[in-house]
Design a protein around this motif. Sequence first.
Motif, PDB file in Angstrom:
ATOM      1  N   UNK A 662      33.518  96.620 -18.872  1.00 18.83           N
ATOM      2  CA  UNK A 662      32.169  96.391 -18.341  1.00 18.83           C
ATOM      3  C   UNK A 662      31.773  97.388 -17.261  1.00 18.83           C
ATOM      4  N   UNK A 663      32.491  98.484 -17.177  1.00 17.40           N
ATOM      5  CA  UNK A 663      32.226  99.464 -16.115  1.00 17.40           C
ATOM      6  C   UNK A 663      30.947 100.237 -16.435  1.00 17.40           C
ATOM      7  N   UNK A 664      30.039 100.430 -15.444  1.00 18.63           N
ATOM      8  CA  UNK A 664      28.764 101.105 -15.719  1.00 18.63           C
ATOM      9  C   UNK A 664      28.906 102.628 -15.814  1.00 18.63           C
ATOM     10  N   UNK A 665      29.378 103.095 -16.947  1.00 23.72           N
ATOM     11  CA  UNK A 665      29.643 104.522 -17.144  1.00 23.72           C
ATOM     12  C   UNK A 665      29.543 104.789 -18.645  1.00 23.72           C
ATOM     13  N   UNK A 666      28.918 105.889 -19.032  1.00 26.28           N
ATOM     14  CA  UNK A 666      28.763 106.164 -20.457  1.00 26.28           C
ATOM     15  C   UNK A 666      30.106 106.360 -21.154  1.00 26.28           C
ATOM     16  N   UNK A 712      41.251 104.734 -33.459  1.00 25.39           N
ATOM     17  CA  UNK A 712      40.522 105.707 -32.646  1.00 25.39           C
ATOM     18  C   UNK A 712      39.319 106.267 -33.416  1.00 25.39           C
ATOM     19  N   UNK A 713      39.486 106.474 -34.704  1.00 20.17           N
ATOM     20  CA  UNK A 713      38.422 107.076 -35.517  1.00 20.17           C
ATOM     21  C   UNK A 713      37.188 106.188 -35.512  1.00 20.17           C
ATOM     22  N   UNK A 714      37.385 104.866 -35.641  1.00 21.78           N
ATOM     23  CA  UNK A 714      36.243 103.940 -35.641  1.00 21.78           C
ATOM     24  C   UNK A 714      35.549 103.959 -34.278  1.00 21.78           C
ATOM     25  N   UNK A 715      36.346 104.008 -33.197  1.00 20.44           N
ATOM     26  CA  UNK A 715      35.766 104.109 -31.851  1.00 20.44           C
ATOM     27  C   UNK A 715      34.898 105.357 -31.755  1.00 20.44           C
ATOM     28  N   UNK A 716      35.432 106.476 -32.191  1.00 17.64           N
ATOM     29  CA  UNK A 716      34.718 107.758 -32.134  1.00 17.64           C
ATOM     30  C   UNK A 716      33.419 107.693 -32.935  1.00 17.64           C
ATOM     31  N   UNK A 720      29.714 107.992 -30.955  1.00 16.37           N
ATOM     32  CA  UNK A 720      29.054 109.301 -31.004  1.00 16.37           C
ATOM     33  C   UNK A 720      27.540 109.225 -31.224  1.00 16.37           C
ATOM     34  N   UNK A 721      27.025 108.363 -32.108  1.00 17.10           N
ATOM     35  CA  UNK A 721      25.557 108.293 -32.242  1.00 17.10           C
ATOM     36  C   UNK A 721      24.871 107.920 -30.926  1.00 17.10           C
ATOM     37  N   UNK A 729      27.612 114.195 -23.251  1.00 15.34           N
ATOM     38  CA  UNK A 729      28.647 115.002 -23.919  1.00 15.34           C
ATOM     39  C   UNK A 729      29.234 114.229 -25.099  1.00 15.34           C
ATOM     40  N   UNK A 730      29.644 114.928 -26.169  1.00 11.89           N
ATOM     41  CA  UNK A 730      29.809 116.386 -26.272  1.00 11.89           C
ATOM     42  C   UNK A 730      28.567 117.141 -26.725  1.00 11.89           C
ATOM     43  N   UNK A 731      27.419 116.436 -26.872  1.00 16.72           N
ATOM     44  CA  UNK A 731      26.212 117.103 -27.364  1.00 16.72           C
ATOM     45  C   UNK A 731      25.440 117.794 -26.230  1.00 16.72           C
TER      46      UNK A 731
END
Length: 828
Positions: A662-666, A712-716, A720-721, A729-731
């Motif tokens: 719940x930390x307020x960070x992207x 990890x792949x599902x998290x990524x 990403x969207x 980042x990374x965009x």
Amino acid sequence: MLEFAEAKYTDRTTLFVEVILPLAIAINYTYRVPLELNDQVAIGKRVVVQFGKSKLYTAIIARITDRAPEKYEAKYIIELLDDVPVVNREQLQFWTWMADYYLCNIGEVMNAALPSALKLASETKITLNKEFEFDRSELNDREYLIVDALDLQPELTVSDIAKLLGQKTVMPILKQLFEKNIIIISEEVSDRYKPRRKTYISINPVYHNSAQLQELFEILERRAPKQADAVLAYMKLSRQQKAVLKSELIEASGAGAAAIKGLIDKEIFFAEERTVSRLREGDEELEANFELSPAQQVALGEIKTQFEQKDVVLLHGVTSSGKTQLYIKQIEEMVNSGRQVLYLLPEIALTTHIVERLRKYFGAAIGVYHSRFNDNERVEVWQKVLNGQYRVVLGARSSIFLPFDDLGLIVVDEEHETSYKQFDPAPRYNARDAAIYMGNMYNSKVLLGSATPSFESYYNAKGGKYGFVELMERYGGVQLPATDVVSITEETKKKTIQSHFTSVLMQDIGNALTAKEQVILFQNRRGYAPVMVCRTCAYTPKCVNCDVSLTYHKSSGRLHCHYCGYREESPAVCPACGSTQLEYKGFGTEKIEDELQLLLPDSKIARMDLDTTRSKNAFQNILNELEEKRIDVLVGTQMVAKGLDFDGVTVIGIINADSLLKYPDFRANERAFQMLAQVSGRAGRRGKQGKVVIQTYDPGNRVLKQVIENDYIDLYNTEMPERKSYKYPPFYRLININIKHKEAEVLHNQAEYLAKELRQHFGDRVIGPEYPMVGRIRNYFIKSILLKFEKDGVSLPKVRATLREVILNYNTTKLSKGSIVQPDVDPY
């Protein structure tokens, strides 16, 4: 940019040197060279110069010219300190890049890069090295005067010594004393790093005779049966292994430490302390001549293939897959080709674990560099790298500043770790990103390794910018731990929760302790209770310097600020309303340790956090006790997630996963996954499947499901969207600018003005100014301006040049008076 061409001048030419001072000044100063030093000055050598009215500094020569400065009269350099350069041209190029990229001054980079002893200044403190014995009769008069003065006054500044000797040029004398190991630089506050030591037991050779041993045994059975048990256990252990540890003997005999001491006192046993590796003896993974598994052999082949086409390769390997063995093979190959290797680790504690493994291969050619070393030791490492004695260097982020000349490979282990980022002071660099630039500069290869890569690195690998290799099989076929997610809400309703421990966690802890196994509990907050509240008027004690509530620490009985270090006594009566109804809200590691001891009175509970690891070798001592099974349950912050690898640990408990989720960070979900996966990886790493219990108020959380499935792949793919949509980042590239002032109203006006100036250049890419989560630290109010730049179609060098110009113009206005502006490139 610095100029590295060095022209040839005659003995009679008047030379000038542009020098780098260890100060935050925008332009390098130029000094005049005395004619007698013309043939001695060289780029990278140190000189003593006067800056300002009376201050002396050690500076680095960056450029030599025959042109005098136009705007001011150049002062003479006072002294040349070196016969050979202590900084090479590659380092100067690296410093220039870092200052440019991270929007700071090259003097700030120099200050971070050089050990304190290589940049003595007027106010540098000098003390005697009390651990070193020397013959005073061998000192010259001036050296003797300094040593004599340090006997009377334990600490002197360089200015004090200059007054004592009645001369300005004291740096060369101090340099000689330093090189003789007679003085030390007291700016370094960290503890001296010490190796781990263990006590080994051997039997008096008299009792190698079987008749003598039989007679001894009969006497002990009658008079001291516990000591007889110890002798019998020793004979069994000594037949099974070459060396017998005292801790093993106590456990095997059940005789206790007193019985062993009695045998030592009688000279039946001899005890010997030895420096040892933290690695377990006979562990196949750590053998010098290990065999790679089929999966590792495939991965190693892929790394070599990728390096033929790419300079940077990301190795994505699950926890305990044997990534370190692949690093060793790559390092071995590079050293055999005659080139240097830098092995970066995120935590100082990990270096002990890795260094012994590498020393089996490379012996004295391997060096270690980190902040646990005092300044004498750091300079020694610096000189050995400069002289080519160290072919392999292991270190934390500061080791990227060492004077390599032929770097062939950089390994960045756990490349996702936030420990690689320097937050304060400038330069606010990321060692992983800086290492990639270094790789390009030295024409070397960079191997990034992680079980949970940063999204930036994974994105670059999947997009073809980096090479990519996967290792998804655990070494030795060990299974990933089984994971249970337990609802704190449900257990609270059913009244099955004890203090902060659910029934599931308590049962698993109990089962582990019954089986003589060990447990690690993770709570990412130190102290006893984060908040003290008055139940009558809701008063909460706050720091006088920062906008944060004070944390109660039971061990000291005081309230602490974790930002500035302020402390005050814990009140018995509310200072606002006089009520005695004061209570503590929340919980930290100290409270977990305290309450668990009540629930498990017969178990040894220990704690590992910043508070328990401040003293000399405290971190190593806790690890020693854990490995020797003198700790049953270890409670800790994120320290317990990194580098711990012990057979006995089979259960991991995450006390409250919500503090991460719940930390307020992207980056909250990415970092929560990384942390939980790293903590979980500590369980069952040898032979037996481990168990992980995650306690949470939100058991249906998507990230927890991804952790359980190690996906990890599902998290990524799910994160990403959102990153793209909200311009992260990374965009996009981020630059954060903090503005600080001691008055809130003045700060508001300053921040609004600076943001307005930035919008004239960058438009809606400028966000803010806003107060950060903690809006005042050390009596400075803070506002932040965030800039987001798309990676495609925007020239980042031009962006940085414009930013420098805007900040410079702001600093020249009257409005900027009293403010501090701190740009931070790639801030998160």
